[in-house]
Design an enzyme around this catalytic site. Structure first.
Site, PDB file in Angstrom:
ATOM      1  N   VAL A  11       3.777  -2.468  -6.705  1.00 36.71           N
ATOM      2  CA  VAL A  11       4.500  -2.347  -5.683  1.00 36.71           C
ATOM      3  C   VAL A  11       5.521  -0.294  -6.084  1.00 36.71           C
ATOM      4  O   VAL A  11       4.885  -0.584  -7.336  1.00 36.71           O
ATOM      5  CB  VAL A  11       5.706  -2.869  -5.747  1.00 36.71           C
ATOM      6  CG1 VAL A  11       6.583  -2.958  -7.090  1.00 36.71           C
ATOM      7  CG2 VAL A  11       7.298  -2.149  -4.805  1.00 36.71           C
ATOM      8  N   CYS A  12       5.158  -0.164  -5.071  1.00 33.91           N
ATOM      9  CA  CYS A  12       6.069   1.732  -5.388  1.00 33.91           C
ATOM     10  C   CYS A  12       6.669   1.923  -4.338  1.00 33.91           C
ATOM     11  O   CYS A  12       7.592   1.332  -3.854  1.00 33.91           O
ATOM     12  CB  CYS A  12       4.121   2.319  -4.959  1.00 33.91           C
ATOM     13  SG  CYS A  12       4.223   2.758  -3.377  1.00 33.91           S
ATOM     14  N   ALA A  13       7.041   3.058  -3.543  1.00 30.06           N
ATOM     15  CA  ALA A  13       7.763   3.848  -2.939  1.00 30.06           C
ATOM     16  C   ALA A  13       7.629   3.030  -1.368  1.00 30.06           C
ATOM     17  O   ALA A  13       8.569   2.429  -1.131  1.00 30.06           O
ATOM     18  CB  ALA A  13       8.190   4.705  -2.823  1.00 30.06           C
TER      19      ALA A  13
END
Length: 106
Positions: free
Chosen positions: A60-62
């Site tokens: 996951v990231c932004a």
């Protein structure tokens, strides 16, 4: 590249899935998926050996861009990696809780 939709990711998360967050530390402390381990994208290659090869890893990231790149890198390294579509922003907008601070509390 393999991606997982938010609903399927939420189910895997409830079941205790391994989640790594490839954002930068400042982004992570502002709010991350509970239980996510911080592994910034620029440092990911030094952490590959810490990841399981017999279970999925959710990245996951932004917003999903960095995680897609990271999942591709991890997949090439033999990791069953999945990028979470929409990232942490989508997670929050869907009403899921986040953990603030440096702890990756479950």
């Amino acid at each position: 590249m393999r991606e997982i939709d938010l609903r399927s990711f939420a189910a895997a998360h409830r079941d205790g899935a391994l989640v790594i967050d490839v954002r930068e530390p400042l982004e992570y402390v502002e709010g991350h998926v509970s239980g996510a381990r911080l592994m910034p994208l620029g440092e990911l290659s030094s952490h590959v050996g810490e990841l399981p090869r017999n279970a999925p890893v959710y990245v996951v990231c932004a917003s999903g861009n960095r995680s897609l790149s990271a999942a591709g890198f991890l997949s090439a390294a033999g990791i069953d990696a999945w990028s979470v579509v929409g990232g942490t922003r989508a997670w929050i907008h869907s009403g899921h809780p986040v953990t603030r601070g440096t702890q990756a509390a479950a």
